[in-house]
Design a protein around this motif. Sequence first.
Motif, PDB file in Angstrom:
ATOM      1  N   GLY A   1      10.519   1.390  -1.209  1.00  0.00           N
ATOM      2  CA  GLY A   1      10.093   0.695   0.001  1.00  0.00           C
ATOM      3  C   GLY A   1      10.880  -0.587   0.211  1.00  0.00           C
ATOM      4  N   ILE A   2      11.439  -0.752   1.402  1.00  0.00           N
ATOM      5  CA  ILE A   2      12.229  -1.938   1.735  1.00  0.00           C
ATOM      6  C   ILE A   2      11.872  -2.398   3.141  1.00  0.00           C
ATOM      7  CG2 ILE A   2      14.136  -1.195   0.262  1.00  0.00           C
ATOM      8  CD1 ILE A   2      15.632  -0.392   2.847  1.00  0.00           C
ATOM      9  N   ARG A   3      12.381  -3.559   3.533  1.00  0.00           N
ATOM     10  CA  ARG A   3      12.307  -4.018   4.912  1.00  0.00           C
ATOM     11  C   ARG A   3      13.631  -3.711   5.602  1.00  0.00           C
ATOM     12  NH1 ARG A   3       7.081  -4.526   6.419  1.00  0.00           N
ATOM     13  NH2 ARG A   3       5.923  -6.014   5.135  1.00  0.00           N
ATOM     14  N   GLY A   4      13.635  -3.752   6.925  1.00  0.00           N
ATOM     15  CA  GLY A   4      14.844  -3.444   7.675  1.00  0.00           C
ATOM     16  C   GLY A   4      15.873  -4.554   7.619  1.00  0.00           C
ATOM     17  N   GLY A   5      16.980  -4.371   8.314  1.00  0.00           N
ATOM     18  CA  GLY A   5      18.016  -5.391   8.355  1.00  0.00           C
ATOM     19  C   GLY A   5      18.835  -5.424   7.087  1.00  0.00           C
ATOM     20  N   ILE A   6      18.834  -6.565   6.413  1.00  0.00           N
ATOM     21  CA  ILE A   6      19.602  -6.750   5.192  1.00  0.00           C
ATOM     22  C   ILE A   6      19.237  -5.703   4.150  1.00  0.00           C
ATOM     23  CG2 ILE A   6      19.916  -8.274   3.197  1.00  0.00           C
ATOM     24  CD1 ILE A   6      19.757 -10.630   5.107  1.00  0.00           C
ATOM     25  N   GLY A   7      17.949  -5.441   4.020  1.00  0.00           N
ATOM     26  CA  GLY A   7      17.499  -4.465   3.037  1.00  0.00           C
ATOM     27  C   GLY A   7      18.163  -3.116   3.232  1.00  0.00           C
ATOM     28  N   GLU A   8      18.248  -2.663   4.470  1.00  0.00           N
ATOM     29  CA  GLU A   8      18.873  -1.368   4.754  1.00  0.00           C
ATOM     30  C   GLU A   8      20.348  -1.374   4.381  1.00  0.00           C
ATOM     31  OE1 GLU A   8      17.197   0.742   8.537  1.00  0.00           O
ATOM     32  OE2 GLU A   8      17.156  -1.418   8.940  1.00  0.00           O
ATOM     33  N   GLN A   9      21.041  -2.469   4.708  1.00  0.00           N
ATOM     34  CA  GLN A   9      22.470  -2.560   4.407  1.00  0.00           C
ATOM     35  C   GLN A   9      22.728  -2.479   2.909  1.00  0.00           C
ATOM     36  OE1 GLN A   9      24.463  -5.899   6.442  1.00  0.00           O
ATOM     37  NE2 GLN A   9      22.627  -6.116   7.683  1.00  0.00           N
ATOM     38  N   ILE A  10      22.000  -3.279   2.149  1.00  0.00           N
ATOM     39  CA  ILE A  10      22.236  -3.332   0.706  1.00  0.00           C
ATOM     40  C   ILE A  10      21.860  -2.016   0.038  1.00  0.00           C
ATOM     41  CG2 ILE A  10      21.534  -4.438  -1.450  1.00  0.00           C
ATOM     42  CD1 ILE A  10      21.207  -7.017   0.097  1.00  0.00           C
ATOM     43  N   TRP A  11      20.753  -1.426   0.467  1.00  0.00           N
ATOM     44  CA  TRP A  11      20.299  -0.210  -0.209  1.00  0.00           C
ATOM     45  C   TRP A  11      21.145   1.006   0.127  1.00  0.00           C
ATOM     46  CZ3 TRP A  11      17.197   0.613  -4.301  1.00  0.00           C
ATOM     47  CH2 TRP A  11      16.543  -0.523  -4.791  1.00  0.00           C
ATOM     48  N   GLU A  12      21.968   0.926   1.164  1.00  0.00           N
ATOM     49  CA  GLU A  12      22.966   1.975   1.365  1.00  0.00           C
ATOM     50  C   GLU A  12      23.950   1.974   0.200  1.00  0.00           C
ATOM     51  OE1 GLU A  12      24.954   1.654   5.079  1.00  0.00           O
ATOM     52  OE2 GLU A  12      23.172   2.065   6.292  1.00  0.00           O
ATOM     53  N   VAL A  13      24.323   0.772  -0.237  1.00  0.00           N
ATOM     54  CA  VAL A  13      25.242   0.647  -1.370  1.00  0.00           C
ATOM     55  C   VAL A  13      24.537   1.054  -2.663  1.00  0.00           C
ATOM     56  CG1 VAL A  13      26.771  -0.912  -2.651  1.00  0.00           C
ATOM     57  CG2 VAL A  13      26.423  -1.253  -0.188  1.00  0.00           C
TER      58      VAL A  13
ATOM     59  N   LEU B   1       2.983  -3.069   8.042  1.00  0.00           N
ATOM     60  CA  LEU B   1       2.877  -2.054   6.995  1.00  0.00           C
ATOM     61  C   LEU B   1       3.318  -2.653   5.665  1.00  0.00           C
ATOM     62  CD1 LEU B   1       4.298   1.083   8.845  1.00  0.00           C
ATOM     63  CD2 LEU B   1       1.898   0.516   8.404  1.00  0.00           C
ATOM     64  N   SER B   2       2.555  -2.422   4.612  1.00  0.00           N
ATOM     65  CA  SER B   2       2.788  -3.075   3.337  1.00  0.00           C
ATOM     66  C   SER B   2       3.436  -2.155   2.305  1.00  0.00           C
ATOM     67  CB  SER B   2       1.464  -3.599   2.768  1.00  0.00           C
ATOM     68  OG  SER B   2       1.631  -4.058   1.446  1.00  0.00           O
ATOM     69  N   PRO B   3       4.660  -2.483   1.855  1.00  0.00           N
ATOM     70  CA  PRO B   3       5.279  -1.713   0.770  1.00  0.00           C
ATOM     71  C   PRO B   3       4.489  -1.830  -0.533  1.00  0.00           C
ATOM     72  CG  PRO B   3       6.921  -2.989   1.967  1.00  0.00           C
ATOM     73  CD  PRO B   3       5.582  -3.491   2.417  1.00  0.00           C
ATOM     74  N   ASN B   4       3.746  -2.914  -0.720  1.00  0.00           N
ATOM     75  CA  ASN B   4       2.923  -3.047  -1.927  1.00  0.00           C
ATOM     76  C   ASN B   4       1.730  -2.093  -1.889  1.00  0.00           C
ATOM     77  OD1 ASN B   4       4.334  -4.946  -3.454  1.00  0.00           O
ATOM     78  ND2 ASN B   4       3.426  -6.666  -2.373  1.00  0.00           N
ATOM     79  N   GLU B   5       1.114  -1.967  -0.729  1.00  0.00           N
ATOM     80  CA  GLU B   5      -0.019  -1.055  -0.578  1.00  0.00           C
ATOM     81  C   GLU B   5       0.444   0.384  -0.814  1.00  0.00           C
ATOM     82  OE1 GLU B   5      -4.072  -0.156   0.173  1.00  0.00           O
ATOM     83  OE2 GLU B   5      -3.112  -2.126   0.029  1.00  0.00           O
ATOM     84  N   ALA B   6       1.579   0.720  -0.224  1.00  0.00           N
ATOM     85  CA  ALA B   6       2.105   2.076  -0.377  1.00  0.00           C
ATOM     86  C   ALA B   6       2.471   2.364  -1.828  1.00  0.00           C
ATOM     87  CB  ALA B   6       3.328   2.260   0.521  1.00  0.00           C
ATOM     88  N   LEU B   7       3.049   1.379  -2.502  1.00  0.00           N
ATOM     89  CA  LEU B   7       3.413   1.563  -3.903  1.00  0.00           C
ATOM     90  C   LEU B   7       2.169   1.708  -4.770  1.00  0.00           C
ATOM     91  CD1 LEU B   7       5.464   1.624  -6.191  1.00  0.00           C
ATOM     92  CD2 LEU B   7       5.466  -0.882  -6.180  1.00  0.00           C
ATOM     93  N   ASN B   8       1.211   0.851  -4.549  1.00  0.00           N
ATOM     94  CA  ASN B   8      -0.017   0.903  -5.333  1.00  0.00           C
ATOM     95  C   ASN B   8      -0.735   2.248  -5.158  1.00  0.00           C
ATOM     96  OD1 ASN B   8      -1.852  -0.860  -7.053  1.00  0.00           O
ATOM     97  ND2 ASN B   8      -3.301  -0.201  -5.481  1.00  0.00           N
ATOM     98  N   ASN B   9      -0.602   2.840  -3.960  1.00  0.00           N
ATOM     99  CA  ASN B   9      -1.239   4.122  -3.674  1.00  0.00           C
ATOM    100  C   ASN B   9      -0.410   5.323  -4.139  1.00  0.00           C
ATOM    101  OD1 ASN B   9      -3.333   2.737  -2.463  1.00  0.00           O
ATOM    102  ND2 ASN B   9      -2.567   3.032  -0.375  1.00  0.00           N
ATOM    103  N   GLY B  10       0.780   5.061  -4.678  1.00  0.00           N
ATOM    104  CA  GLY B  10       1.617   6.155  -5.163  1.00  0.00           C
ATOM    105  C   GLY B  10       2.411   6.866  -4.087  1.00  0.00           C
ATOM    106  N   GLU B  11       2.506   6.272  -2.891  1.00  0.00           N
ATOM    107  CA  GLU B  11       3.251   6.899  -1.797  1.00  0.00           C
ATOM    108  C   GLU B  11       4.757   6.727  -1.969  1.00  0.00           C
ATOM    109  OE1 GLU B  11       1.658   5.260   1.793  1.00  0.00           O
ATOM    110  OE2 GLU B  11      -0.405   5.569   1.142  1.00  0.00           O
ATOM    111  N   ILE B  12       5.166   5.693  -2.712  1.00  0.00           N
ATOM    112  CA  ILE B  12       6.570   5.454  -3.032  1.00  0.00           C
ATOM    113  C   ILE B  12       6.660   5.144  -4.520  1.00  0.00           C
ATOM    114  CG2 ILE B  12       7.266   4.658  -0.727  1.00  0.00           C
ATOM    115  CD1 ILE B  12       6.864   1.807  -1.625  1.00  0.00           C
ATOM    116  N   ASN B  13       7.880   5.148  -5.057  1.00  0.00           N
ATOM    117  CA  ASN B  13       8.068   4.929  -6.495  1.00  0.00           C
ATOM    118  C   ASN B  13       8.340   3.474  -6.864  1.00  0.00           C
ATOM    119  OD1 ASN B  13       9.643   7.796  -5.798  1.00  0.00           O
ATOM    120  ND2 ASN B  13       8.184   7.921  -7.492  1.00  0.00           N
TER     121      ASN B  13
END
Length: 268
Positions: A32-44, A65-77
């Motif tokens: 789980g990431i945020r858009g913008g810079i996060g997307e650019q870096i995670w392509e690399v 939308l919370s990446p922490n909530e999704a992670l805690n729920n097991g929706e992402i790694n």
Amino acid sequence: MKKYLSSLLAGLLMSTLSGIAHAADPIPLKVGIRGGIGEQIWEVVTEVGKTHGLAIEPIVFAGTLSPNEALNNGEINANAFQHIPFFRDQIKQRGYNLAVVGNTYLSPLAFYSKQYKSLQDLPQNAKIGLPDDPSNGSRALIILQNEGLIKLRDGFDPYNETATFADIKENPRNLQFLEVKSVVLARSYQDVDAAAVISSFGSQVGLNAARDGIAQEKVENNPNVNIIVVREQDKDQPWVPLLVKSFQSDEVRAYIERELKGVIEPAF
């Protein structure tokens, strides 16, 4: 007997080949990431991850939308979007069972203004936009203290505490604080005398802390380094150090220094 041995050898060969193919299968990971810079870096990072046997799929979380909530729920790694104070506050408020496994970069928070060239130029009763989340609001207050505009209570420790308006002991210019969501501040900083904007949001509207900021937080001894987070139960999984290694790579450092200079700084 020959027929039996031939069948046995064939079976062993197929089993071995199957095992090799299975071992070569990449490990799928949703991050789980945020858009913008996060997307650019995670392509690399995604490309580097392939060399470590990982199939990384960045999942962009927008708005509230919370990446922490999704992670805690097991929706992402895993997720990689927050700094340590924000993570600390989230654990206290939400009770998430999450663990920090590595550093990524510092996304410096800076003040921007359409009217003034420095914080020292701000008039009495100036309207100041601050992020409405406690951790980034605290960062902004610390900058204001470092610039001499306010004074926080004696003994305040930025590594273990979050500054609030109640901690302001001196405000000689009677600055008027407005708490606003960071995504809104980035797009409307010109509507106040000055606003504190996180680089990850500022970059989405063309702001560069080093170029456009009228004041920004210091990089040295900064507790606001961004981090990679996983569930507590996964922190010892074999893919975790591979994920961290994929980010903390020469390729990612080179990309940050080449493409994002003045926006973020490597923290590894």
